[in-house]
Design a protein around this motif. Structure first.
Motif, PDB file in Angstrom:
ATOM      1  N   MET A 147       0.838  -1.204   0.000  1.00  0.00           N
ATOM      2  CA  MET A 147       0.000   0.000   0.000  1.00  0.00           C
ATOM      3  C   MET A 147       0.873   1.254   0.000  1.00  0.00           C
ATOM      4  N   HIS A 148       1.949   1.228   0.772  1.00  0.00           N
ATOM      5  CA  HIS A 148       2.873   2.362   0.778  1.00  0.00           C
ATOM      6  C   HIS A 148       3.519   2.533  -0.591  1.00  0.00           C
ATOM      7  N   ASP A 149       3.895   1.431  -1.211  1.00  0.00           N
ATOM      8  CA  ASP A 149       4.477   1.490  -2.559  1.00  0.00           C
ATOM      9  C   ASP A 149       3.477   2.073  -3.562  1.00  0.00           C
ATOM     10  N   ARG A 150       2.205   1.748  -3.390  1.00  0.00           N
ATOM     11  CA  ARG A 150       1.186   2.276  -4.291  1.00  0.00           C
ATOM     12  C   ARG A 150       1.036   3.785  -4.140  1.00  0.00           C
ATOM     13  N   LEU A 151       1.114   4.261  -2.907  1.00  0.00           N
ATOM     14  CA  LEU A 151       1.034   5.703  -2.694  1.00  0.00           C
ATOM     15  C   LEU A 151       2.214   6.413  -3.354  1.00  0.00           C
ATOM     16  N   LEU A 152       3.396   5.824  -3.224  1.00  0.00           N
ATOM     17  CA  LEU A 152       4.569   6.400  -3.890  1.00  0.00           C
ATOM     18  C   LEU A 152       4.391   6.387  -5.406  1.00  0.00           C
ATOM     19  N   PHE A 153       3.795   5.338  -5.933  1.00  0.00           N
ATOM     20  CA  PHE A 153       3.534   5.246  -7.368  1.00  0.00           C
ATOM     21  C   PHE A 153       2.607   6.379  -7.821  1.00  0.00           C
ATOM     22  N   LEU A 154       1.565   6.635  -7.051  1.00  0.00           N
ATOM     23  CA  LEU A 154       0.625   7.700  -7.420  1.00  0.00           C
ATOM     24  C   LEU A 154       1.331   9.053  -7.501  1.00  0.00           C
ATOM     25  N   VAL A 155       2.251   9.283  -6.571  1.00  0.00           N
ATOM     26  CA  VAL A 155       2.954  10.568  -6.542  1.00  0.00           C
ATOM     27  C   VAL A 155       4.047  10.630  -7.600  1.00  0.00           C
ATOM     28  N   GLU A 156       4.896   9.602  -7.627  1.00  0.00           N
ATOM     29  CA  GLU A 156       6.091   9.656  -8.464  1.00  0.00           C
ATOM     30  C   GLU A 156       5.834   9.329  -9.922  1.00  0.00           C
ATOM     31  N   LYS A 157       4.883   8.450 -10.210  1.00  0.00           N
ATOM     32  CA  LYS A 157       4.635   8.028 -11.586  1.00  0.00           C
ATOM     33  C   LYS A 157       3.405   8.695 -12.209  1.00  0.00           C
ATOM     34  N   GLN A 158       2.433   9.063 -11.379  1.00  0.00           N
ATOM     35  CA  GLN A 158       1.207   9.657 -11.916  1.00  0.00           C
ATOM     36  C   GLN A 158       1.075  11.139 -11.594  1.00  0.00           C
ATOM     37  N   GLY A 159       1.993  11.676 -10.818  1.00  0.00           N
ATOM     38  CA  GLY A 159       1.980  13.109 -10.528  1.00  0.00           C
ATOM     39  C   GLY A 159       0.814  13.561  -9.675  1.00  0.00           C
ATOM     40  N   ILE A 160       0.238  12.672  -8.881  1.00  0.00           N
ATOM     41  CA  ILE A 160      -0.894  13.030  -8.014  1.00  0.00           C
ATOM     42  C   ILE A 160      -0.354  13.649  -6.730  1.00  0.00           C
ATOM     43  N   PRO A 161      -0.812  14.851  -6.376  1.00  0.00           N
ATOM     44  CA  PRO A 161      -0.221  15.587  -5.239  1.00  0.00           C
ATOM     45  C   PRO A 161      -0.748  15.129  -3.877  1.00  0.00           C
ATOM     46  N   LEU A 162      -0.323  13.957  -3.446  1.00  0.00           N
ATOM     47  CA  LEU A 162      -0.677  13.501  -2.110  1.00  0.00           C
ATOM     48  C   LEU A 162       0.251  14.137  -1.081  1.00  0.00           C
ATOM     49  N   SER A 163      -0.233  14.271   0.126  1.00  0.00           N
ATOM     50  CA  SER A 163       0.555  14.885   1.193  1.00  0.00           C
ATOM     51  C   SER A 163       1.759  14.028   1.552  1.00  0.00           C
ATOM     52  N   LYS A 164       2.924  14.641   1.607  1.00  0.00           N
ATOM     53  CA  LYS A 164       4.123  13.902   2.000  1.00  0.00           C
ATOM     54  C   LYS A 164       4.026  13.430   3.449  1.00  0.00           C
ATOM     55  N   TYR A 165       3.219  14.146   4.245  1.00  0.00           N
ATOM     56  CA  TYR A 165       3.044  13.750   5.642  1.00  0.00           C
ATOM     57  C   TYR A 165       2.190  12.475   5.728  1.00  0.00           C
ATOM     58  N   ASP A 166       1.185  12.371   4.856  1.00  0.00           N
ATOM     59  CA  ASP A 166       0.376  11.153   4.827  1.00  0.00           C
ATOM     60  C   ASP A 166       1.219   9.947   4.416  1.00  0.00           C
ATOM     61  N   ILE A 167       2.073  10.143   3.425  1.00  0.00           N
ATOM     62  CA  ILE A 167       2.927   9.041   2.976  1.00  0.00           C
ATOM     63  C   ILE A 167       3.911   8.647   4.070  1.00  0.00           C
ATOM     64  N   ALA A 168       4.445   9.636   4.775  1.00  0.00           N
ATOM     65  CA  ALA A 168       5.359   9.349   5.881  1.00  0.00           C
ATOM     66  C   ALA A 168       4.628   8.610   7.006  1.00  0.00           C
ATOM     67  N   ASP A 169       3.393   9.024   7.271  1.00  0.00           N
ATOM     68  CA  ASP A 169       2.602   8.348   8.305  1.00  0.00           C
ATOM     69  C   ASP A 169       2.315   6.901   7.904  1.00  0.00           C
ATOM     70  N   TYR A 170       2.070   6.688   6.606  1.00  0.00           N
ATOM     71  CA  TYR A 170       1.801   5.317   6.180  1.00  0.00           C
ATOM     72  C   TYR A 170       3.063   4.467   6.268  1.00  0.00           C
ATOM     73  N   GLU A 171       4.194   5.080   6.037  1.00  0.00           N
ATOM     74  CA  GLU A 171       5.447   4.338   6.194  1.00  0.00           C
ATOM     75  C   GLU A 171       5.618   3.886   7.641  1.00  0.00           C
ATOM     76  N   GLN A 172       5.120   4.681   8.577  1.00  0.00           N
ATOM     77  CA  GLN A 172       5.158   4.277   9.979  1.00  0.00           C
ATOM     78  C   GLN A 172       4.287   3.046  10.221  1.00  0.00           C
ATOM     79  N   LEU A 173       3.161   2.967   9.509  1.00  0.00           N
ATOM     80  CA  LEU A 173       2.310   1.787   9.623  1.00  0.00           C
ATOM     81  C   LEU A 173       3.043   0.536   9.126  1.00  0.00           C
ATOM     82  N   VAL A 174       3.834   0.720   8.080  1.00  0.00           N
ATOM     83  CA  VAL A 174       4.635  -0.406   7.570  1.00  0.00           C
ATOM     84  C   VAL A 174       5.574  -0.913   8.661  1.00  0.00           C
ATOM     85  N   GLN A 175       6.258   0.006   9.317  1.00  0.00           N
ATOM     86  CA  GLN A 175       7.212  -0.383  10.354  1.00  0.00           C
ATOM     87  C   GLN A 175       6.506  -1.007  11.557  1.00  0.00           C
TER      88      GLN A 175
END
Length: 255
Positions: A175-203
């Motif tokens: 799921m974290h990889d998918r969020l990165l894909f949306l931002v990096e490959k599709q240019g969708i402006p998701l919050s970097k804080y949300d992505i960082a928070d989701y990375e915490q869920l991974v850990q």
């Protein structure tokens, strides 16, 4: 048998087949018990008489490995000795190849639909009712957390299944990889804080998986209680986080 597999790989095929894991090194059942399981073969070395494999190793981590031609042949020929729940799914050998010419367009609408199904625990099996009846006794989306908590409250500690928690970790990771894909490959402006928070869920989910491994060795009620608390916390954090991401995706969808 082995020449057949080698010939298919010379044709650039990948192979999925069922084997008796008693003969497959670096598996939980290796030289311990006869267990049926699928095996992915992605290459071979004729000079060293070995095949390259991928699957879950004895540490329950998905990784690559090797098996000699002799052991692989035994694993196939002695499959009839296998036991285990996967015997009901045995359906032969599958040959796969890469569709290099295939193109798949990104569809934001489908991303939103599936994410909403996950967040609001909708029965996604209804999507496929043309092919099979919807699943009546399954949990979907975030409701899976409740099922895991119930499992932990009723499980005998010696019988805990670490695969549940490894799959949960892998789901957070993808799921974290998918969020990165949306931002990096599709240019969708998701919050970097949300992505960082989701990375915490991974850990945190990885810590939960590791705690499960510790429970297998130490067998303490305190560890089990901590696992229940961690599962409940993961759900509490993930739901509002994904709801916020869904709001951002809806904004993009309607622009």
């Amino acid at each position: 048998m082995i020449p057949f597999l080698q010939d298919r790989m010379e044709e650039e095929k990948y192979i999925i087949t069922f084997v008796n894991e008693y003969y497959i090194p670096d598996r939980v059942c290796y030289e311990k018990r006869h267990n049926a399981h699928d095996l992915f073969l992605y290459g071979y070395d004729a000079q060293q008489d070995k095949f390259y494999t991928a699957g879950y190793n004895e540490r329950f981590a998905y990784s690559t490995g090797e098996v000699s031609g002799g052991l692989l042949e035994q694993a196939l020929l002695q499959f009839g000795q296998s036991r285990g729940s996967l015997t009901q799914w045995v359906d032969g050998m599958h040959l796969l190849d890469v569709r290099a010419s295939a193109e798949f367009e990104f569809d934001l609408n489908i991303v939103i639909e599936q994410l909403e199904e996950y967040v609001y625990c909708r029965d996604s099996s209804k999507r496929f009712r043309m092919f099979d009846n919807p699943k009546q006794y399954y949990s979907f989306g975030l409701a899976v957390y409740d099922g895991i908590v119930e499992y932990l409250r009723n499980i005998r500690k010696h019988g805990i299944d670490v695969r549940i928690f490894h799959i949960l970790y892998e789901h957070k990771k993808v799921m974290h990889d998918r969020l990165l894909f949306l931002v990096e490959k599709q240019g969708i402006p998701l919050s970097k804080y949300d992505i960082a928070d989701y990375e915490q869920l991974v850990q945190q989910s990885l810590s939960l998986r590791n705690l499960c491994l510790r429970l297998e060795m130490e067998n303490e009620q305190e560890i089990l209680n901590r696992m229940i608390m961690m599962v409940e916390t993961l759900k509490e954090k993930e739901k509002p986080l994904l709801q916020g991401i869904l709001n951002d995706l809806h904004v993009v969808q309607h622009n």
